[in-house]
Design a protein around this motif. Structure first.
Motif, short mmCIF file in Angstrom:
data_model
loop_
_atom_site.label_atom_id
_atom_site.label_comp_id
_atom_site.label_asym_id
_atom_site.label_seq_id
_atom_site.Cartn_x
_atom_site.Cartn_y
_atom_site.Cartn_z
N ASP A 128 12.49 10.12 6.26
CA ASP A 128 12.57 9.93 7.71
C ASP A 128 11.37 10.52 8.42
N THR A 129 10.82 11.59 7.87
CA THR A 129 9.67 12.24 8.49
C THR A 129 8.39 11.44 8.29
N VAL A 130 8.06 11.13 7.04
CA VAL A 130 6.76 10.50 6.79
C VAL A 130 6.73 9.05 7.25
N SER A 131 7.88 8.39 7.35
CA SER A 131 7.88 6.99 7.78
C SER A 131 7.37 6.83 9.20
N GLN A 132 7.38 7.91 9.96
CA GLN A 132 6.84 7.85 11.33
C GLN A 132 5.32 7.77 11.33
N PHE A 133 4.69 8.06 10.19
CA PHE A 133 3.24 8.17 10.12
C PHE A 133 2.59 7.17 9.17
N TYR A 134 3.35 6.16 8.74
CA TYR A 134 2.76 5.14 7.86
C TYR A 134 1.56 4.50 8.53
N ARG A 135 0.54 4.20 7.72
CA ARG A 135 -0.62 3.47 8.22
C ARG A 135 -0.22 2.04 8.58
N ASP A 136 -0.84 1.49 9.60
CA ASP A 136 -0.55 0.12 10.01
C ASP A 136 -0.84 -0.84 8.86
N GLY A 137 0.09 -1.75 8.63
CA GLY A 137 -0.10 -2.77 7.62
C GLY A 137 0.39 -2.40 6.24
N ASP A 138 0.81 -1.14 6.03
CA ASP A 138 1.31 -0.76 4.71
C ASP A 138 2.76 -1.20 4.57
N ASP A 139 3.05 -1.84 3.46
CA ASP A 139 4.39 -2.33 3.17
C ASP A 139 5.08 -1.32 2.28
N PRO A 140 6.12 -0.63 2.78
CA PRO A 140 6.79 0.39 1.95
C PRO A 140 7.29 -0.13 0.61
N ALA A 141 7.58 -1.41 0.51
CA ALA A 141 8.08 -1.96 -0.75
C ALA A 141 7.02 -1.91 -1.85
N TYR A 142 5.74 -1.84 -1.47
CA TYR A 142 4.67 -1.87 -2.46
C TYR A 142 3.97 -0.52 -2.60
N ILE A 143 4.44 0.49 -1.90
CA ILE A 143 3.75 1.77 -1.92
C ILE A 143 4.03 2.49 -3.23
N ASN A 144 2.96 2.72 -3.99
CA ASN A 144 2.98 3.51 -5.23
C ASN A 144 3.60 2.83 -6.44
#
Length: 253
Positions: A154-170
């Motif tokens: 919940d904390t870091v999701s506020q700071f995701y870079r624009d255009g990053d898709d959480p489904a593909y992160i890492n």
């Protein structure tokens, strides 16, 4: 932006904060006889997975495009370089710079989501010996329903870079693994809880390509938000981020 550039300025934080890999993973690979020869660790970063391979008997060609990461790796694992068990190369999954038919296993830990399947498979076929294997590994805290995991999300999701898709992160979505391992694969998952001090938590977030880097103006706001989550969940001087280590071992033909 080229993918390696996303980690410029993050190498020190990466080396100090990213979690290692479970001993049980190394034992599993060694038990399969996969670490008795030479291994190409592609996208080796600062050498966290390279170190596990070395500790379980492998000789390693570490391939990493980011010069800062390569420098951290070479320094951290200097004894293995001096002993001839580790060589460090600038390269990518599409152009490793390694000799043909030179390794029996290609690994990618926390890196395969950057790879383009077709040219990567072509290069892996070139450098692997007949019957060689491919291993993708990543540590992932997402999907683990533990209190601090949820607070961290919940904390870091506020700071995701624009255009990053959480489904593909890492990670590579499992449905796409056959593009890299067309002859089939097996999957193993290892529990891997990691304790983090407040300082290591800050560094962990700063090491992540989709979050503000330590030089970003938003970094202070992110660490302040992380401090609030830390205070709410700390046990003594640490919090526990519960990772799972996903391992996909497959073949190209």
């Amino acid at each position: 932006m080229q993918n390696p550039d996303r980690f410029l300025g993050r190498a020190a934080a990466y080396a100090s904060a990213r979690p290692p890999y479970p001993v049980a993973l190394g034992e599993w690979l060694a038990g399969l006889g996969l670490l008795s020869g030479r291994v190409a660790d592609v996208g080796a970063g600062t050498g966290l997975f390279t170190q596990l391979l070395l500790e379980h008997g492998a000789s390693v060609d570490a391939v990493e495009p980011n010069p800062e990461m390569r420098s951290q790796l070479s320094s951290a694992l200097a004894p293995a370089v001096a002993a001839g068990r580790l060589s460090v190369h600038g390269g990518t999954s599409e152009h490793t710079g390694l000799e043909a038919a030179s390794v029996g296993l290609v690994t990618a830990a926390q890196a395969a989501h950057w790879f383009s399947p077709a040219p990567t498979v072509q290069e892996f076929r070139r450098i692997l010996t007949r019957g060689g294997k491919v291993l993708f590994v990543w540590n992932d805290w997402r999907g683990v329903e533990q209190p601090f995991n949820l607070a961290y999300r919940d904390t870091v999701s506020q700071f995701y870079r624009d255009g990053d898709d959480p489904a593909y992160i890492n990670r590579v979505p499992e449905a796409e693994i056959p593009q890299f391992m067309p002859a089939g694969y097996q999957k193993r998952v290892f529990g891997h809880p990691v304790q983090l001090s407040r300082e290591r938590l800050h560094a962990l977030a700063g090491s992540v390509s989709y979050l503000p880097s330590p030089s970003d103006p938003q970094f202070a706001a992110m660490t302040a938000a992380l401090d609030r989550a830390f205070a709410a969940h700390a046990e003594g001087e640490t919090v526990t981020l519960a990772y799972q280590t996903h391992a996909f071992l497959g073949a190209l033909e």
